[in-house]
Write a protein that holds these residues in place. Structure first.
Motif, short mmCIF file in Angstrom:
data_model
loop_
_atom_site.label_atom_id
_atom_site.label_comp_id
_atom_site.label_asym_id
_atom_site.label_seq_id
_atom_site.Cartn_x
_atom_site.Cartn_y
_atom_site.Cartn_z
N ILE A 66 0.83 -1.20 0.00
CA ILE A 66 0.00 0.00 0.00
C ILE A 66 0.86 1.25 0.00
CG2 ILE A 66 -1.66 1.34 1.36
CD1 ILE A 66 -2.87 -1.33 2.26
N HIS A 67 1.95 1.24 0.79
CA HIS A 67 2.86 2.38 0.83
C HIS A 67 3.46 2.64 -0.55
CE1 HIS A 67 5.82 5.21 2.38
NE2 HIS A 67 6.76 4.52 1.76
N SER A 68 3.88 1.57 -1.21
CA SER A 68 4.47 1.73 -2.54
C SER A 68 3.44 2.15 -3.57
CB SER A 68 5.13 0.41 -2.97
OG SER A 68 5.83 0.58 -4.17
N LEU A 69 2.21 1.65 -3.44
CA LEU A 69 1.14 2.07 -4.35
C LEU A 69 0.91 3.58 -4.25
CD1 LEU A 69 -1.53 -0.77 -3.92
CD2 LEU A 69 -0.20 -0.28 -5.97
N LYS A 70 0.89 4.10 -3.03
CA LYS A 70 0.68 5.53 -2.85
C LYS A 70 1.84 6.35 -3.40
CE LYS A 70 -1.18 7.14 0.90
NZ LYS A 70 -1.44 7.47 2.31
N GLU A 71 3.05 5.84 -3.25
CA GLU A 71 4.21 6.56 -3.76
C GLU A 71 4.20 6.65 -5.28
OE1 GLU A 71 7.68 4.60 -2.21
OE2 GLU A 71 7.92 6.12 -0.66
N ASN A 72 3.67 5.63 -5.94
CA ASN A 72 3.72 5.55 -7.40
C ASN A 72 2.39 5.86 -8.08
OD1 ASN A 72 6.54 4.36 -8.03
ND2 ASN A 72 5.78 3.03 -6.40
N ASN A 73 1.38 6.24 -7.31
CA ASN A 73 0.05 6.47 -7.86
C ASN A 73 -0.49 7.77 -7.27
OD1 ASN A 73 -2.73 6.48 -8.39
ND2 ASN A 73 -2.89 4.25 -8.27
N VAL A 74 -0.51 8.83 -8.07
CA VAL A 74 -0.89 10.14 -7.55
C VAL A 74 -2.35 10.18 -7.11
CG1 VAL A 74 -1.45 11.06 -9.84
CG2 VAL A 74 -0.80 12.62 -8.00
N ILE A 75 -3.23 9.42 -7.76
CA ILE A 75 -4.64 9.43 -7.38
C ILE A 75 -4.82 8.83 -5.99
CG2 ILE A 75 -6.98 8.76 -8.02
CD1 ILE A 75 -5.73 10.70 -9.96
N ARG A 76 -4.11 7.75 -5.70
CA ARG A 76 -4.22 7.14 -4.36
C ARG A 76 -3.82 8.12 -3.26
NH1 ARG A 76 -4.95 2.02 -2.49
NH2 ARG A 76 -5.38 0.43 -4.05
N ARG A 77 -2.87 9.00 -3.53
CA ARG A 77 -2.44 9.95 -2.51
C ARG A 77 -3.49 11.01 -2.24
NH1 ARG A 77 2.43 9.88 -5.63
NH2 ARG A 77 2.20 12.08 -6.21
N LEU A 78 -4.37 11.26 -3.19
CA LEU A 78 -5.34 12.35 -3.07
C LEU A 78 -6.77 11.86 -2.82
CD1 LEU A 78 -4.03 14.44 -6.09
CD2 LEU A 78 -3.60 14.90 -3.67
N ALA A 79 -7.05 10.61 -3.15
CA ALA A 79 -8.40 10.08 -3.04
C ALA A 79 -8.70 9.61 -1.63
CB ALA A 79 -8.58 8.93 -4.04
N THR A 80 -9.94 9.21 -1.41
CA THR A 80 -10.35 8.56 -0.16
C THR A 80 -10.31 7.06 -0.39
OG1 THR A 80 -11.77 10.40 0.51
CG2 THR A 80 -12.22 8.24 1.50
N VAL A 81 -9.51 6.34 0.40
CA VAL A 81 -9.35 4.90 0.23
C VAL A 81 -10.06 4.19 1.38
CG1 VAL A 81 -7.73 2.98 0.00
CG2 VAL A 81 -7.15 5.24 -0.93
N ILE A 82 -10.96 3.28 1.04
CA ILE A 82 -11.65 2.48 2.04
C ILE A 82 -11.34 1.01 1.79
CG2 ILE A 82 -13.52 4.17 2.27
CD1 ILE A 82 -15.29 2.32 0.59
N ARG A 83 -11.47 0.21 2.84
CA ARG A 83 -11.27 -1.23 2.73
C ARG A 83 -12.61 -1.92 2.94
NH1 ARG A 83 -6.21 -3.19 2.63
NH2 ARG A 83 -6.80 -5.19 3.54
N THR A 84 -12.91 -2.85 2.08
CA THR A 84 -14.16 -3.58 2.15
C THR A 84 -13.89 -5.07 2.30
OG1 THR A 84 -14.39 -3.91 -0.24
CG2 THR A 84 -15.24 -1.85 0.67
N ASP A 85 -14.86 -5.78 2.82
CA ASP A 85 -14.80 -7.23 2.93
C ASP A 85 -16.03 -7.82 2.26
OD1 ASP A 85 -12.40 -7.41 4.48
OD2 ASP A 85 -13.55 -6.71 6.20
N GLY A 86 -15.91 -9.06 1.85
CA GLY A 86 -17.08 -9.73 1.26
C GLY A 86 -17.35 -9.30 -0.16
N SER A 87 -18.61 -9.19 -0.51
CA SER A 87 -19.01 -8.93 -1.89
C SER A 87 -19.13 -7.44 -2.15
CB SER A 87 -20.35 -9.63 -2.16
OG SER A 87 -21.33 -9.20 -1.24
N ASP A 88 -19.93 -7.07 -3.16
CA ASP A 88 -20.10 -5.67 -3.51
C ASP A 88 -20.61 -4.87 -2.31
OD1 ASP A 88 -19.44 -6.66 -5.93
OD2 ASP A 88 -21.34 -6.24 -6.92
N ARG A 89 -20.23 -3.61 -2.25
CA ARG A 89 -20.62 -2.77 -1.12
C ARG A 89 -21.39 -1.55 -1.61
NH1 ARG A 89 -16.73 -0.32 3.70
NH2 ARG A 89 -18.34 0.89 4.76
N HIS A 90 -22.52 -1.27 -0.97
CA HIS A 90 -23.35 -0.13 -1.33
C HIS A 90 -23.13 0.98 -0.31
CE1 HIS A 90 -27.13 2.26 -1.57
NE2 HIS A 90 -26.99 2.03 -2.85
#
Length: 326
Positions: A66-90
């Motif tokens: 995740i740390h490396s993803l944020k370093e190499n992905n400008v959208i991840r640094r600026l977006a809101t990141v949530i973690r989900t479990d299971g199937s699709d989430r509404h």
């Protein structure tokens, strides 16, 4: 060789996944990465098996990815990141809400009027496989979990960023520039030139409640052209920042992405908005699998990583774009 048998029995008695424990990290390194396959290792790893034919990476390795993803992905640094479990989430959202009320003493409060909508996050699968020489694998001085985390994350980050900007929502996230995502704030008069007046109009096309956290984003070729723009007083609109901070355009941070389109007819080369309203949904820990035989004749071992992810702009009015003339 570590002694796993006692811990294997204890692990067998619980259904809760413990991806943060040092024990699971040890068996993951020995089994999934190191290729050791005694009964205790296989039994313990199988309890964290994934539906995509691999094993869930331990939390320590997940954090590095995740740390490396944020370093190499400008959208991840600026977006809101949530973690989900299971199937699709509404995710329910308040589309409209009436204003709060000033109340006199003992005055009755009126029921607010609200309309709700929702966003559904799916599980789009993104993966890649790399080959590692057996000589490198057998080199005891190499931190293989760190090496593999970095190798996978760097390439996955680029693919993610492209989708977060240009994805059409079919088997991938829906990007910021997709239809029905960011709204068009300004249509340029030319096919390959943006004027200072158009850039200022883009700035004010965004509601001020989003403007205070808004950023610009563009391709570096576009940035090169916009650096030359001046206001009516002859001052450059672009300001270079110091100390590792992003440059500023009209007072707001300006970010560069190789995946933003260039200034050609019909494209959307500049966006301006509050990118915290773009949500990225990570579905649990990433899945990892080792392939010993697939590249054996080349003296190499294959490693595959898969993630499940989605992304959407939950409030289209929070991001505006310039669209070039056709």
């Amino acid at each position: 060789m570590r002694n796993y048998q006692k811990n294997a029995t204890i692990t067998h008695r619980t259904e809760k996944k413990d991806l943060a424990g040092s024990f699971y990290e040890d068996i993951f390194i020995d089994g999934a990465i190191g290729g050791k396959h005694n009964t205790a290792i296989v039994e313990c790893l199988s309890k964290e098996s994934d539906s995509m034919g691999g094993y869930l990476v331990p939390d320590s390795m997940e954090k590095k990815i995740i740390h490396s993803l944020k370093e190499n992905n400008v959208i991840r640094r600026l977006a809101t990141v949530i973690r989900t479990d299971g199937s699709d989430r509404h995710i329910p959202l308040a589309a409209t809400m009436s204003d709060a009320q000033w109340l006199g003493e003992s005055a009755a409060i009126q029921l607010a009027k609200a309309a709700f909508s929702g966003v559904r996050f799916k599980q789009h699968k993104l993966g890649m496989m790399i080959q590692v020489s057996n000589e490198l694998l057998n080199d005891g001085g190499v931190d293989m979990p760190a090496f593999l985390s970095e190798a996978f994350a760097e390439q996955i980050a680029f693919t993610e960023e492209n989708a977060f900007i240009n994805g059409n929502g079919v088997d991938m996230p829906k990007g910021l520039l997709a239809s029905s995502s960011a709204e068009i704030g300004v249509t340029a008069q030319a096919t390959d030139v943006i004027t200072a007046e158009e850039l200022i109009s883009l700035y004010y096309s965004l509601d001020e409640k989003y403007r205070q956290h808004a950023v610009f984003m563009m391709h570096e070729d576009t940035a090169k052209a916009l650096r030359l723009l001046k206001d009516e007083n002859g001052h450059y609109l672009w300001r270079e920042a110091l100390g590792g901070e992003p440059d500023r355009l009209l007072g707001r941070p300006a970010y560069i992405s190789r995946f933003m389109p260039k200034m050609v007819a019909g494209t959307k080369p500049v966006l301006f908005g509050d990118l915290s309203k773009y949500w990225i949904a990570d579905r649990g820990n990433r899945s990892f699998r080792r392939f010993d035989e697939l590249f054996a004749d080349q003296g190499q071992t294959g490693f595959r990583m898969i993630e499940r992810i989605d992304g959407k702009l939950i409030l289209p009015e929070a991001v505006k774009v310039i669209q070039m003339a056709e």
